[in-house]
Design a protein around this motif. Structure first.
Motif, short mmCIF file in Angstrom:
data_model
loop_
_atom_site.label_atom_id
_atom_site.label_comp_id
_atom_site.label_asym_id
_atom_site.label_seq_id
_atom_site.Cartn_x
_atom_site.Cartn_y
_atom_site.Cartn_z
N ARG A 103 -7.71 5.28 -3.37
CA ARG A 103 -7.31 4.26 -1.76
C ARG A 103 -6.96 2.90 -2.04
O ARG A 103 -6.73 2.71 -1.31
CB ARG A 103 -9.09 3.61 -1.14
CG ARG A 103 -9.77 2.72 -0.30
CD ARG A 103 -11.15 1.88 -1.22
NE ARG A 103 -10.71 0.85 -0.16
CZ ARG A 103 -10.68 -0.15 -0.15
NH1 ARG A 103 -10.24 -0.76 -1.19
NH2 ARG A 103 -11.34 -1.47 0.05
N GLN A 104 -7.09 2.50 -3.44
CA GLN A 104 -6.29 1.49 -3.67
C GLN A 104 -4.97 1.96 -3.31
O GLN A 104 -3.97 0.72 -3.37
CB GLN A 104 -6.93 1.35 -5.23
CG GLN A 104 -6.38 -0.04 -5.62
CD GLN A 104 -6.44 -1.70 -4.48
OE1 GLN A 104 -8.06 -1.44 -5.14
NE2 GLN A 104 -5.51 -2.28 -4.41
N ALA A 105 -3.85 2.67 -4.48
CA ALA A 105 -2.88 2.94 -4.21
C ALA A 105 -2.27 3.26 -2.88
O ALA A 105 -1.31 2.66 -2.57
CB ALA A 105 -2.92 4.49 -4.31
N LEU A 106 -2.92 3.59 -1.37
CA LEU A 106 -2.52 3.44 -0.58
C LEU A 106 -2.93 2.02 0.10
O LEU A 106 -1.74 1.64 0.87
CB LEU A 106 -3.04 3.91 1.04
CG LEU A 106 -3.66 5.86 0.26
CD1 LEU A 106 -4.98 6.13 1.17
CD2 LEU A 106 -2.67 6.07 0.52
N VAL A 107 -3.59 1.05 0.34
CA VAL A 107 -3.31 -0.38 0.08
C VAL A 107 -2.51 -1.34 -0.98
O VAL A 107 -1.60 -1.99 -0.67
CB VAL A 107 -4.90 -1.27 -0.70
CG1 VAL A 107 -4.95 -2.47 -0.54
CG2 VAL A 107 -5.63 -0.79 0.29
N ASP A 108 -2.53 -0.81 -2.27
CA ASP A 108 -1.06 -0.91 -2.37
C ASP A 108 0.57 -0.82 -2.33
O ASP A 108 1.15 -1.25 -2.48
CB ASP A 108 -0.55 -0.39 -4.17
CG ASP A 108 -2.48 -1.56 -4.77
OD1 ASP A 108 -3.04 -2.48 -4.67
OD2 ASP A 108 -2.44 -0.79 -6.03
N GLN A 109 0.67 0.30 -1.61
CA GLN A 109 1.33 0.71 -0.99
C GLN A 109 2.20 0.28 0.43
O GLN A 109 2.47 0.84 1.33
CB GLN A 109 1.81 2.41 -1.04
CG GLN A 109 1.73 2.71 -2.14
CD GLN A 109 2.19 4.42 -2.63
OE1 GLN A 109 2.46 4.51 -2.36
NE2 GLN A 109 0.83 5.17 -2.90
N GLY A 110 1.07 -1.01 1.17
CA GLY A 110 0.91 -1.38 1.70
C GLY A 110 0.23 -1.28 3.28
O GLY A 110 0.55 -1.77 4.35
N PHE A 111 -0.76 -0.40 2.76
CA PHE A 111 -1.47 -0.75 4.45
C PHE A 111 -2.91 -1.46 4.55
O PHE A 111 -3.70 -0.81 2.97
CB PHE A 111 -2.67 1.28 4.33
CG PHE A 111 -1.21 1.89 4.24
CD1 PHE A 111 -0.94 2.47 5.75
CD2 PHE A 111 -0.71 3.05 3.57
CE1 PHE A 111 0.32 3.75 6.55
CE2 PHE A 111 0.44 4.02 3.90
CZ PHE A 111 0.67 3.63 5.39
N PRO A 112 -3.34 -1.54 5.34
CA PRO A 112 -4.28 -2.72 5.10
C PRO A 112 -5.71 -2.46 5.24
O PRO A 112 -5.85 -0.92 5.39
CB PRO A 112 -4.16 -3.05 7.17
CG PRO A 112 -3.17 -2.61 7.41
CD PRO A 112 -2.64 -2.05 6.92
N GLU A 113 -6.61 -2.59 3.90
CA GLU A 113 -7.59 -1.87 3.45
C GLU A 113 -8.42 -1.87 4.55
O GLU A 113 -9.71 -0.93 4.77
CB GLU A 113 -7.80 -3.64 3.26
CG GLU A 113 -7.79 -3.39 1.61
CD GLU A 113 -8.50 -4.84 0.68
OE1 GLU A 113 -10.02 -4.00 0.45
OE2 GLU A 113 -8.38 -5.53 0.08
N LYS A 114 -8.86 -2.72 5.72
CA LYS A 114 -9.76 -2.15 6.79
C LYS A 114 -9.25 -0.54 7.29
O LYS A 114 -9.83 0.02 7.26
CB LYS A 114 -9.45 -3.02 8.16
CG LYS A 114 -10.58 -2.42 8.69
CD LYS A 114 -10.47 -3.49 10.28
CE LYS A 114 -11.65 -3.18 11.55
NZ LYS A 114 -11.45 -4.35 12.25
N GLU A 115 -6.88 -0.76 7.25
CA GLU A 115 -7.03 0.46 8.23
C GLU A 115 -7.59 1.95 7.53
O GLU A 115 -7.56 2.92 7.82
CB GLU A 115 -5.80 -0.17 7.98
CG GLU A 115 -4.82 1.69 8.92
CD GLU A 115 -3.90 1.62 9.35
OE1 GLU A 115 -2.55 2.36 8.74
OE2 GLU A 115 -2.66 0.21 9.54
#
Length: 262
Positions: free
Chosen positions: A50-62
């Motif tokens: 989850r954190q990796a996806l956020v770090d790669q630019g996806f919004p947290e809510k998404e």
């Protein structure tokens, strides 16, 4: 002038000032859109992915919406997965292409599909031969994934765990104990009593403890033909296998100092 306007393809493109019109038009008509890469690494917990996806630019809510497991449960790979459990273990490690229109859910769906492709009929048959369901095979594969560094050692580690399951011996896996204590906010604590602590409880933990690579799935489906009951990962990255507790303790004392203190 060249009558190509009807072939222009919508999308996000990267162009530069030194490109001429013909080159740009060719790029637009071929649909050569700008892409970046999104990577899910092996041996990672769901919260780490989850954190990796956020770090790669996806919004947290998404990302959080994309990780709601109930929306994917019609997928065949979820057969036997207990209701209400999350996507732990089901996001296959891979690198995916991302365009401006790619959503976090697209990456999650592709990752689940890759897991499904890698659980072939041969892998399923291998799990069954070891007395495991597909879900149990994924759970055990996640333990092998976290316990062993080198792919060539995974089949032997899988054999140890399967042998212990057969004789009713606790798996004794540090990584499962750590998973349970981390989930509880206790850090890495081998003494914390959770359903995941296979040093204290027999059988498999209730869920996978990380995602799994192809080599771990193959190791559990086709374990080594050995009689090991113990193994220890040395500080030098080598895994040492043994048949008796005395041999195991001697190997641990000789090769595992830093790792065995964690």
């Amino acid at each position: 002038f060249h009558k190509v306007s009807r072939y222009l393809q919508a999308g996000s493109y990267e162009i530069s000032q030194n490109q001429g019109v013909p080159e740009i038009v060719s790029q637009f008509t071929r649909g050569k859109v700008a892409t970046t890469l999104v990577t899910i690494l092996p041996g990672k917990r769901l919260d780490q992915i989850r954190q990796a996806l956020v770090d790669q630019g996806f919004p947290e809510k998404e990302v959080d919406e994309a990780l709601v497991s109930s929306q994917y449960e019609n997928n065949a790979v979820f057969r036997g997965k207990p209701k209400g459990t999350n996507l732990e273990g089901y996001l296959f490690p891979e690198t995916f292409q991302r365009t401006a229109s790619t959503k976090a859910k697209d990456i999650v769906e592709q990752s689940i599909l890759q897991l499904q492709k890698n659980i072939t009929p041969e892998i399923e048959a291998g799990f069954k031969a070891q007395g495991l369901t597909v879900y149990e095979g994924i759970v055990l594969s996640s333990i092998v994934e976290r316990e062993v560094i080198h792919p060539e050692d995974k089949a032997q580690a899988a054999q140890v765990f399967i042998k212990r399951l057969e004789i009713g011996m606790p798996l004794g896996s540090d990584v499962t104990a750590h998973y349970g204590s981390i989930l509880a906010g206790k850090g890495k604590d081998l003494t914390y009593d959770s359903p995941y602590n296979t040093r204290l409880h027999t059988g498999l933990p209730p869920t996978p403890i990380s995602n799994v690579s192809k080599s771990s799935l193959q190791a559990v489906a086709r374990p080594a033909m050995t009689e090991w009951l113990f193994f220890v990962s040395g500080d030098n990255g080598t895994t040492y296998f043994s048949k008796t507790l005395a041999e195991h303790e001697a190997l641990a004392a000789k090769y595992c100092h830093k790792l065995c203190e964690e």
